[in-house]
Design a protein around this motif. Structure first.
Motif: not given
Ligand code: AMP
Length: 135
Positions: A30-32, A86, A92, A94-95, A99, A101
């Motif tokens: 994860d990038i964050n 999520n 929560g 976002e993508i 996925h 975590h």
């Molecule tokens: P969610 O809130 O469950 O959708 O988490 C999406 C996760 O994707 C977050 O923890 C972001 O930090 C992670 N994320 C978004 N873009 C990238 C990326 N380019 N590479 C790695 N992780 C990412």
């Protein structure tokens, strides 16, 4: 370019730090990161939430999470982990690409998961009924 960042990562058009890959899944950092070793298991195909992922893929996802969690804990020196998925914006997410975590944990404070209030025990049977009637 697809609209989906994770589809672009699967195709290698957006860089990622890959940890594992097979025919169905890709795992990258994860990038964050919430903690060191925080990784994401994603399906290579685009599915928005768990509800859309075919059962045969979901059946492979947890054994893979178990394998990756073991490696992550050993790799970064953690003793516990959270598996978090999520599903939907309100949760929560976002993508909008499925996925899971994997978050290695060294202490409880790293990720304060708040528990709820004590339940009204007279109401719980009705909640269970409402869920069961939709199975
Ligand atoms: P969610 O809130 O469950 O959708 O988490 C999406 C996760 O994707 C977050 O923890 C972001 O930090 C992670 N994320 C978004 N873009 C990238 C990326 N380019 N590479 C790695 N992780 C990412």
């Amino acid at each position: 370019m697809s609209d989906c960042i994770f589809c672009e990562i699967v195709k290698g058009r957006i860089p990622s730090i890959r940890v594992y890959e097979d025919d169905n899944f890709l795992v990258f950092l994860d990038i964050n990161p919430v903690t060191s070793g925080h990784c994401l298991i994603i399906t290579k195909n685009h599915y928005k939430t768990t509800s859309e992922v075919p059962d045969e893929l979901l059946a492979k996802a947890l054994p893979l999470a178990k394998k990756l969690a073991k490696a992550a804990l050993a790799g970064v020196g953690a003793e516990a982990y959270n598996l978090i998925s999520n599903n939907g914006r309100t949760s929560g997410q976002e993508i909008d690409h499925w996925h899971l975590h994997i978050i290695p944990r060294r202490n409880r404070e790293e990720l304060p998961l708040k528990t709820g209030e004590p339940a009204d025990l007279t109401k719980l049977p009705f909640v269970a009924d409402a869920i069961r009637s939709n199975l």
